[in-house]
Design a protein around this motif. Sequence first.
Motif, PDB file in Angstrom:
ATOM      1  N   SER A 140     -16.364 -12.418  56.749  1.00  0.00           N
ATOM      2  CA  SER A 140     -15.199 -12.403  55.868  1.00  0.00           C
ATOM      3  C   SER A 140     -15.051 -11.085  55.111  1.00  0.00           C
ATOM      4  O   SER A 140     -14.030 -10.854  54.465  1.00  0.00           O
ATOM      5  CB  SER A 140     -15.272 -13.560  54.874  1.00  0.00           C
ATOM      6  N   LEU A 141     -16.060 -10.208  55.197  1.00  0.00           N
ATOM      7  CA  LEU A 141     -15.970  -8.906  54.527  1.00  0.00           C
ATOM      8  C   LEU A 141     -15.219  -7.876  55.366  1.00  0.00           C
ATOM      9  O   LEU A 141     -15.090  -6.720  54.951  1.00  0.00           O
ATOM     10  CB  LEU A 141     -17.367  -8.382  54.201  1.00  0.00           C
ATOM     11  N   ASP A 142     -14.758  -8.273  56.531  1.00  0.00           N
ATOM     12  CA  ASP A 142     -13.927  -7.398  57.351  1.00  0.00           C
ATOM     13  C   ASP A 142     -12.697  -6.978  56.534  1.00  0.00           C
ATOM     14  O   ASP A 142     -12.000  -7.826  55.973  1.00  0.00           O
ATOM     15  CB  ASP A 142     -13.491  -8.162  58.612  1.00  0.00           C
ATOM     16  N   PRO A 143     -12.396  -5.658  56.445  1.00  0.00           N
ATOM     17  CA  PRO A 143     -11.229  -5.220  55.661  1.00  0.00           C
ATOM     18  C   PRO A 143      -9.917  -5.843  56.127  1.00  0.00           C
ATOM     19  O   PRO A 143      -8.958  -5.909  55.365  1.00  0.00           O
ATOM     20  CB  PRO A 143     -11.219  -3.693  55.870  1.00  0.00           C
ATOM     21  N   ASN A 144      -9.856  -6.305  57.395  1.00  0.00           N
ATOM     22  CA  ASN A 144      -8.631  -6.912  57.907  1.00  0.00           C
ATOM     23  C   ASN A 144      -8.467  -8.367  57.476  1.00  0.00           C
ATOM     24  O   ASN A 144      -7.451  -8.993  57.771  1.00  0.00           O
ATOM     25  CB  ASN A 144      -8.614  -6.834  59.437  1.00  0.00           C
ATOM     26  N   PHE A 145      -9.491  -8.923  56.832  1.00  0.00           N
ATOM     27  CA  PHE A 145      -9.438 -10.312  56.372  1.00  0.00           C
ATOM     28  C   PHE A 145      -8.684 -10.337  55.052  1.00  0.00           C
ATOM     29  O   PHE A 145      -9.092  -9.709  54.074  1.00  0.00           O
ATOM     30  CB  PHE A 145     -10.861 -10.849  56.189  1.00  0.00           C
TER      31      PHE A 145
ATOM     32  N   ARG B 278     -29.698  -9.448  59.314  1.00  0.00           N
ATOM     33  CA  ARG B 278     -28.243  -9.569  59.195  1.00  0.00           C
ATOM     34  C   ARG B 278     -27.764  -9.239  57.781  1.00  0.00           C
ATOM     35  O   ARG B 278     -26.676  -8.697  57.593  1.00  0.00           O
ATOM     36  CB  ARG B 278     -27.809 -10.969  59.588  1.00  0.00           C
ATOM     37  N   LEU B 279     -28.560  -9.573  56.782  1.00  0.00           N
ATOM     38  CA  LEU B 279     -28.224  -9.178  55.415  1.00  0.00           C
ATOM     39  C   LEU B 279     -28.171  -7.661  55.311  1.00  0.00           C
ATOM     40  O   LEU B 279     -27.228  -7.093  54.734  1.00  0.00           O
ATOM     41  CB  LEU B 279     -29.256  -9.740  54.444  1.00  0.00           C
ATOM     42  N   PHE B 280     -29.166  -6.994  55.870  1.00  0.00           N
ATOM     43  CA  PHE B 280     -29.218  -5.530  55.842  1.00  0.00           C
ATOM     44  C   PHE B 280     -27.986  -4.938  56.525  1.00  0.00           C
ATOM     45  O   PHE B 280     -27.312  -4.047  55.977  1.00  0.00           O
ATOM     46  CB  PHE B 280     -30.506  -5.057  56.524  1.00  0.00           C
ATOM     47  N   GLY B 281     -27.663  -5.445  57.712  1.00  0.00           N
ATOM     48  CA  GLY B 281     -26.504  -4.922  58.425  1.00  0.00           C
ATOM     49  C   GLY B 281     -25.214  -5.120  57.650  1.00  0.00           C
ATOM     50  O   GLY B 281     -24.352  -4.228  57.607  1.00  0.00           O
ATOM     51  N   ALA B 282     -25.069  -6.294  57.018  1.00  0.00           N
ATOM     52  CA  ALA B 282     -23.846  -6.579  56.265  1.00  0.00           C
ATOM     53  C   ALA B 282     -23.735  -5.693  55.032  1.00  0.00           C
ATOM     54  O   ALA B 282     -22.656  -5.173  54.709  1.00  0.00           O
ATOM     55  CB  ALA B 282     -23.819  -8.055  55.872  1.00  0.00           C
ATOM     56  N   ILE B 283     -24.862  -5.503  54.313  1.00  0.00           N
ATOM     57  CA  ILE B 283     -24.834  -4.627  53.129  1.00  0.00           C
ATOM     58  C   ILE B 283     -24.521  -3.190  53.533  1.00  0.00           C
ATOM     59  O   ILE B 283     -23.705  -2.503  52.890  1.00  0.00           O
ATOM     60  CB  ILE B 283     -26.179  -4.695  52.379  1.00  0.00           C
ATOM     61  N   HIS B 284     -25.172  -2.735  54.588  1.00  0.00           N
ATOM     62  CA  HIS B 284     -24.953  -1.361  55.080  1.00  0.00           C
ATOM     63  C   HIS B 284     -23.466  -1.130  55.368  1.00  0.00           C
ATOM     64  O   HIS B 284     -22.858  -0.147  54.899  1.00  0.00           O
ATOM     65  CB  HIS B 284     -25.792  -1.169  56.345  1.00  0.00           C
ATOM     66  N   GLU B 285     -22.868  -2.061  56.116  1.00  0.00           N
ATOM     67  CA  GLU B 285     -21.466  -1.897  56.503  1.00  0.00           C
ATOM     68  C   GLU B 285     -20.546  -1.999  55.289  1.00  0.00           C
ATOM     69  O   GLU B 285     -19.593  -1.218  55.150  1.00  0.00           O
ATOM     70  CB  GLU B 285     -21.108  -2.967  57.538  1.00  0.00           C
ATOM     71  N   ALA B 286     -20.821  -2.977  54.396  1.00  0.00           N
ATOM     72  CA  ALA B 286     -19.968  -3.152  53.216  1.00  0.00           C
ATOM     73  C   ALA B 286     -20.096  -1.974  52.256  1.00  0.00           C
ATOM     74  O   ALA B 286     -19.120  -1.582  51.594  1.00  0.00           O
ATOM     75  CB  ALA B 286     -20.324  -4.459  52.515  1.00  0.00           C
TER      76      ALA B 286
ATOM     77  N   HIS C  47     -17.059   0.659  51.240  1.00  0.00           N
ATOM     78  CA  HIS C  47     -16.702   0.551  49.816  1.00  0.00           C
ATOM     79  C   HIS C  47     -16.236  -0.853  49.445  1.00  0.00           C
ATOM     80  O   HIS C  47     -15.492  -1.038  48.484  1.00  0.00           O
ATOM     81  CB  HIS C  47     -15.632   1.583  49.438  1.00  0.00           C
ATOM     82  N   ILE C  48     -16.656  -1.844  50.219  1.00  0.00           N
ATOM     83  CA  ILE C  48     -16.391  -3.235  49.869  1.00  0.00           C
ATOM     84  C   ILE C  48     -17.404  -3.687  48.816  1.00  0.00           C
ATOM     85  O   ILE C  48     -17.074  -4.456  47.915  1.00  0.00           O
ATOM     86  CB  ILE C  48     -16.453  -4.125  51.126  1.00  0.00           C
ATOM     87  N   LEU C  49     -18.630  -3.193  48.948  1.00  0.00           N
ATOM     88  CA  LEU C  49     -19.673  -3.427  47.946  1.00  0.00           C
ATOM     89  C   LEU C  49     -19.874  -2.154  47.137  1.00  0.00           C
ATOM     90  O   LEU C  49     -19.958  -1.058  47.704  1.00  0.00           O
ATOM     91  CB  LEU C  49     -20.997  -3.779  48.621  1.00  0.00           C
ATOM     92  N   HIS C  50     -19.943  -2.288  45.832  1.00  0.00           N
ATOM     93  CA  HIS C  50     -20.317  -1.151  44.998  1.00  0.00           C
ATOM     94  C   HIS C  50     -21.827  -0.899  45.161  1.00  0.00           C
ATOM     95  O   HIS C  50     -22.604  -1.801  45.499  1.00  0.00           O
ATOM     96  CB  HIS C  50     -19.999  -1.424  43.534  1.00  0.00           C
ATOM     97  N   GLU C  51     -22.230   0.331  44.916  1.00  0.00           N
ATOM     98  CA  GLU C  51     -23.637   0.687  45.074  1.00  0.00           C
ATOM     99  C   GLU C  51     -24.542  -0.217  44.235  1.00  0.00           C
ATOM    100  O   GLU C  51     -25.572  -0.703  44.716  1.00  0.00           O
ATOM    101  CB  GLU C  51     -23.842   2.153  44.674  1.00  0.00           C
TER     102      GLU C  51
END
Length: 611
Positions: A178-183, A212-220, A224-228
């Motif tokens: 759901s963190l896909d920018p197109n969502f 999978r958590l690592f991959g999702a955080i890396h991508e987000a 810039h979906i997740l702040h640092e």
Amino acid sequence: MEIENTNIFFFPFAEPKEMTLGETASSILARRIPDFLCICLNSGEEERVGMLEIRAANEQGEPTGDWARFREEPSWEEALFLLPNPQNSIAISGSIRGLTAEILTLSLSIHFGAEAGKTEEFLWKVDLGDPSTSFFALAKKLGRILGIKIPNKLEESQKTRDPEAFWHFLRGLDGAASLDPNFLSPVDAVESLKPFIKALQIDPSFGLSLNRLFGAIHEAWDSHILHEKEALELFDQALEAHPEDSESVTGIGEFLAAHNETQRAEAWLQVAVEVGDPPPAASLESLGILLANRGETVRARNLWRSAVHLDGHPDFFAHLARLAFLENNYDEAWDKVLRGLRRIYERSLHPSEWGQEAHRGGVLLRYLGEHLEEILDRKDPKHLPPEDVKEILLDLTRQIHEPEDRLDLGICLSILGTVEEAKHALRASIPHVEDPDRRDLGCQYLGRLLFPNFDQELKRTLAVRDLGEEAQAAQNFLSAVAKEIPQCWVAIAQLGKLACLRKDWELALSYYKRATFLRRDRKELYSQLSLCHFRCGEMDDALVAIREAMDIEPEDAGIHADYALLLHRMGFEDEARDAIDIAELLEPEHPTVKRVLDILGEDFKPPRDGD
């Protein structure tokens, strides 16, 4: 049917009726069970299976910002119609058929695009007491049908014996998707990923959840979906769960080190060393580097010595040698260099015994070039390299073929004075080295071998500002360099500058095109390219080039001023005014800003205070 060349796609499963498995809705099961199967099937050497994330739309075909849900499976025609190149594709669909306290029943359909109407169907019963094992067995069955082998060694890290951990993991997969920018639906990125951490809290050995958590955080983070701060807090919470998958823990530690989060990186890498049996070689290497950088050389050395025995990669000899050189322990340093070079030679002779990276030389050759240059510059006979170093390097010229390693080898041979072998290694490697800085260094060393006083002559040509005898001498030298070393963009760009002095804009344009092809990160090259396009009447190309320069250095006032001038000459007065305003805002005293304002005239000059 040639399955190995086929595109394979999972559809979301159908939900004939809504149901709930604990906290997990059937809609999440329908989307993430095929997602998990896709992960398992892609865990081998290549990723051949894709997951279709299908968004819902209203009657007008406009996206609603939610997931599409299906009450029944697609037919053969419906499934293949949605895929690119359907005759060379396989579609996998499924349906949730029933749920009891102990069993989840699924039906699956494999639609083969190569044969009209061909579908293989079967039922699968999932043991709710151990769902990940059941789903992994299902993935293996699919793998046998599709000709995809799932490595057995990955099975344990992808499974969890705790059903609650697995259902949390599926909810984490749904949150990550759901963190896909197109969502379009608004989501809380942090809350979306927390189910992965809950899965780890229940089962710290569930490595796939951490991965999978690592991959999702890396991508987000990158998107810039997740702040640092949010990303780092998620990493902290995951570490508090005491994860046990040393490979994923190492990956996170290296990621944090690359982002200069050294304290967090060290904590993760220390965990990787402690839980790994044996520890991943990368964790020993990276933790040792962090420790050495802050002066804890004893601990760093011990880690790297352990790695030599566990892994034997030449990089560990390189690190130990570097440490010894820093401590002026030259006997120890040259011993480690020789051992590392011999290991590179052994790996090149018997690559099958050393795995996928056996053909790579690692960092030893690069470090060695730096050490050789420093030591030979001092001309201290007590610290000169043993003759064996040169002999092994010469032997390696017949064994090393990777461009980056071959370039480093050529630099080492050049420093040691083995001219012909160095020329051959550098000529063979420079055209194929991707890192432009390393390629430029190779060009510099090759230039020194081919041309007397290369550095001084090149510097002299860069100082030429007017036509005359010096310009002609520069033209002759640069032409020779560009012919012998076609990747030497500095010489090529200077030839473009000399052509500009002669107002030979077509020739200058050809030189700057070559230079920008070799160095796509130099704003000054694109600025000159833009000028040459303009002089040749190619206005659109001039705009493209100056915008490339602005992309490289968006806060360069001079480039914005040149952009304004170009827009003005093309008749885009409003855009030109905006561009010069930005330039004046960035640096009002910049010489180019002042020059362009003078050219544009009073109408473009910003008002003074009080006007």
